[in-house]
Design a protein around this motif. Structure first.
Motif, mmCIF file in Angstrom:
data_model
loop_
_atom_site.group_PDB
_atom_site.id
_atom_site.type_symbol
_atom_site.label_atom_id
_atom_site.label_comp_id
_atom_site.label_asym_id
_atom_site.label_seq_id
_atom_site.Cartn_x
_atom_site.Cartn_y
_atom_site.Cartn_z
ATOM 1 N N PHE A 42 -22.828 11.120 14.003
ATOM 2 C CA PHE A 42 -23.407 12.532 14.124
ATOM 3 C C PHE A 42 -23.175 13.273 12.782
ATOM 4 C CE2 PHE A 42 -23.160 16.183 15.143
ATOM 5 C CZ PHE A 42 -24.302 16.661 16.052
ATOM 6 N N PRO A 43 -24.702 14.032 12.572
ATOM 7 C CA PRO A 43 -25.997 13.413 12.979
ATOM 8 C C PRO A 43 -26.496 11.834 12.896
ATOM 9 C CG PRO A 43 -25.154 15.255 10.465
ATOM 10 C CD PRO A 43 -23.841 13.946 10.937
ATOM 11 N N ARG A 45 -28.117 8.678 13.365
ATOM 12 C CA ARG A 45 -29.173 7.760 11.631
ATOM 13 C C ARG A 45 -29.802 7.013 13.076
ATOM 14 N NH1 ARG A 45 -26.306 6.993 6.489
ATOM 15 N NH2 ARG A 45 -24.717 7.785 5.846
ATOM 16 N N ILE A 68 -11.375 20.837 11.735
ATOM 17 C CA ILE A 68 -10.853 20.933 10.775
ATOM 18 C C ILE A 68 -10.651 21.969 9.553
ATOM 19 C CG2 ILE A 68 -10.634 19.149 9.235
ATOM 20 C CD1 ILE A 68 -12.266 17.036 10.960
ATOM 21 N N THR A 69 -12.111 22.517 9.250
ATOM 22 C CA THR A 69 -11.911 23.378 7.908
ATOM 23 C C THR A 69 -13.332 24.084 8.045
ATOM 24 O OG1 THR A 69 -11.153 24.305 5.742
ATOM 25 C CG2 THR A 69 -12.370 22.646 6.207
ATOM 26 N N TYR A 70 -13.023 25.557 7.572
ATOM 27 C CA TYR A 70 -14.120 26.537 7.762
ATOM 28 C C TYR A 70 -13.663 27.072 6.278
ATOM 29 C CZ TYR A 70 -11.057 30.534 8.532
ATOM 30 O OH TYR A 70 -10.032 30.978 8.775
ATOM 31 N N THR A 71 -15.243 27.894 6.360
ATOM 32 C CA THR A 71 -15.295 28.675 4.797
ATOM 33 C C THR A 71 -16.113 29.870 6.084
ATOM 34 O OG1 THR A 71 -15.811 29.223 3.188
ATOM 35 C CG2 THR A 71 -17.057 27.590 3.560
ATOM 36 N N THR A 72 -16.084 31.263 4.939
ATOM 37 C CA THR A 72 -16.536 32.480 5.574
ATOM 38 C C THR A 72 -17.517 32.779 4.091
ATOM 39 O OG1 THR A 72 -15.414 33.379 7.770
ATOM 40 C CG2 THR A 72 -17.263 34.641 6.504
ATOM 41 N N ALA A 73 -19.194 32.685 3.795
ATOM 42 C CA ALA A 73 -19.715 32.722 3.014
ATOM 43 C C ALA A 73 -20.345 34.057 3.096
ATOM 44 C CB ALA A 73 -20.859 31.991 3.017
ATOM 45 N N TYR A 74 -20.432 35.549 1.505
ATOM 46 C CA TYR A 74 -20.954 36.357 1.847
ATOM 47 C C TYR A 74 -21.564 36.592 0.707
ATOM 48 C CZ TYR A 74 -16.281 37.562 3.768
ATOM 49 O OH TYR A 74 -15.453 37.449 4.844
ATOM 50 N N PHE A 75 -22.442 34.962 0.580
ATOM 51 C CA PHE A 75 -23.890 34.817 0.287
ATOM 52 C C PHE A 75 -24.204 34.523 0.265
ATOM 53 C CE2 PHE A 75 -20.522 36.592 -3.115
ATOM 54 C CZ PHE A 75 -21.605 37.693 -3.344
ATOM 55 N N LEU A 88 -16.357 23.124 9.935
ATOM 56 C CA LEU A 88 -16.124 21.239 9.558
ATOM 57 C C LEU A 88 -14.896 20.860 11.044
ATOM 58 C CD1 LEU A 88 -17.255 18.213 8.330
ATOM 59 C CD2 LEU A 88 -14.653 18.956 7.466
ATOM 60 N N ARG A 96 -18.268 13.497 12.699
ATOM 61 C CA ARG A 96 -17.630 14.935 12.333
ATOM 62 C C ARG A 96 -19.059 15.442 12.260
ATOM 63 N NH1 ARG A 96 -12.929 14.986 7.869
ATOM 64 N NH2 ARG A 96 -10.989 14.427 9.615
ATOM 65 N N VAL A 97 -18.987 17.269 12.367
ATOM 66 C CA VAL A 97 -20.069 17.758 12.417
ATOM 67 C C VAL A 97 -19.372 18.917 11.413
ATOM 68 C CG1 VAL A 97 -19.364 19.143 14.492
ATOM 69 C CG2 VAL A 97 -21.727 18.635 13.793
ATOM 70 N N PHE A 98 -20.967 19.122 10.226
ATOM 71 C CA PHE A 98 -20.641 20.657 9.182
ATOM 72 C C PHE A 98 -21.982 20.979 9.530
ATOM 73 C CE2 PHE A 98 -21.895 21.723 5.246
ATOM 74 C CZ PHE A 98 -20.534 22.419 4.962
#
Lengths: 135, 203
Positions: A42-43, A45, A68-75, A88, A96-98
């Motif tokens: 996963f995704p 194949r 697991i981790t993350y980010t908030t994008a402002y652009f 993630l 794992r999934v992103f």
């Protein structure tokens, strides 16, 4: 065909794993599994990187996992609206999934290690994708 | 791009790009050019009184997908490239006198310290706190300001890093000279950690 419906913008209609969209439309998050060695992808194949074969089957996933981790994008690039949160996560089946975190998730609620669920999301014009929700 | 001295407050007050990274955590796109003259041993000795030798080379790749990586706090391509270069040169991390690493973002530099073995896992931040990466420290890194200060003209950055190390090993680095540097290292990353290149240099 089939994959042109995936995501806000799809850059391809053709893929050997286009059935993924069919599963999403049925409310299911599906992975591919190698019939020979049992490795889960996963995704999804179309081919097993260990066995070098394409003898795969579709397996539904629970969608349940841990952040697991993350980010908030402002652009934002095309198809994204800022701000948005990318995460993630590890699902309980070990893959794992992103992907994007649901807009419903409030910033102060998002925490590394929290329980999340991967779910299909219907978009405008019969398009479909998936995202993570906090549970 | 960001060559003027700044304060922690100003950096922390800058706009968030992708949390927790802010504008001043991210190197700026820039135009630039760099040039390296490569020659074999005989020719190098003929055309230069102070040739700098490439002693080790390492190059490795990694999965594109973040979901295929075992960790997100290390770049496996950099670890592998570093191992190859150290092995070829017969060096250990603590033999390096001066290094240039790919600090496209502040955290990338700290990951590079750990990937190259300049410190243990999880202790990269402390290396900066203790000024070990400053001139006069245990392992001076990016004494030319790195990508964050110079800007990052993608194709020219690696060459610019090599230039810095060449000047250092020749003792021609002026204000940024690291003592009597004999062994230098350059660490460069492509894409989102898809490929890593590490080179070591001697004089």
């Amino acid at each position: 065909m089939g994959f042109e419906k995936f995501g806000e913008i799809s850059y391809t209609a053709e893929t050997k794993v286009a059935d993924f969209v069919k599963h999403l439309e049925e409310g299911e998050i599906a992975a591919t599994k190698c019939k020979a060695c049992g490795k889960l992808y996963f995704p999804p194949r179309a081919d097993c990187i260990d066995c070098l074969t394409d003898d795969m089957e579709w397996i539904p996933l629970s969608g349940r996992g841990k952040l697991i981790t993350y980010t908030t994008a402002y652009f934002a690039p095309a198809g994204f609206e800022a701000p948005y949160t990318l995460a993630l996560a590890e699902l309980e089946e070990g893959v794992r999934v992103f992907t994007r975190m649901s807009k419903d998730a409030k910033q102060d609620e998002i925490e590394i290690g929290m329980k999340v669920k991967l779910v299909p999301v219907r978009l405008a014009d019969e398009r479909i994708t998936f995202e993570l929700k906090n549970t | 791009m960001y060559q003027k001295e700044t304060t922690v407050e100003k950096v922390m007050d800058s706009k968030v790009v992708a949390s927790p990274l802010k504008v001043f955590d991210c190197c700026a796109n820039a135009d630039g050019a760099s040039c390296i003259i490569l020659a074999n041993e005989d020719l190098a000795k003929k055309i230069s009184d102070t040739p700098v030798w490439i002693t080790g080379l390492g190059l490795a790749s990694a999965p594109l997908s973040l979901t295929s990586r075992k960790t997100v706090s290390s770049l496996s391509c950099a670890v592998e490239a570093g191992k190859q270069a150290y092995k070829m040169a017969g060096l250990k991390a603590n033999d390096v006198d001066v290094a240039e690493v790919h600090d496209c973002f502040t955290i990338a530099e700290i990951m590079a310290y750990e990937d190259l073995g300049f410190c243990k896992r999880g202790e990269g931040g402390r290396l900066v706190d203790n000024k070990e990466t400053y001139i006069g420290g245990k392992i001076p890194v990016n004494v030319d300001g790195g990508l964050l200060s110079k800007g990052h003209p993608i194709g020219a950055t690696g060459g610019s890093q090599i230039r810095t190390i060449v000047l250092q090993l020749r003792g021609e680095a002026g204000k940024t000279q690291v003592g009597n540097a004999e062994t230098g290292l350059v660490h460069n990353i492509g894409g989102i950690g898809l490929y890593g290149a590490v080179m070591t240099f001697g004089r």
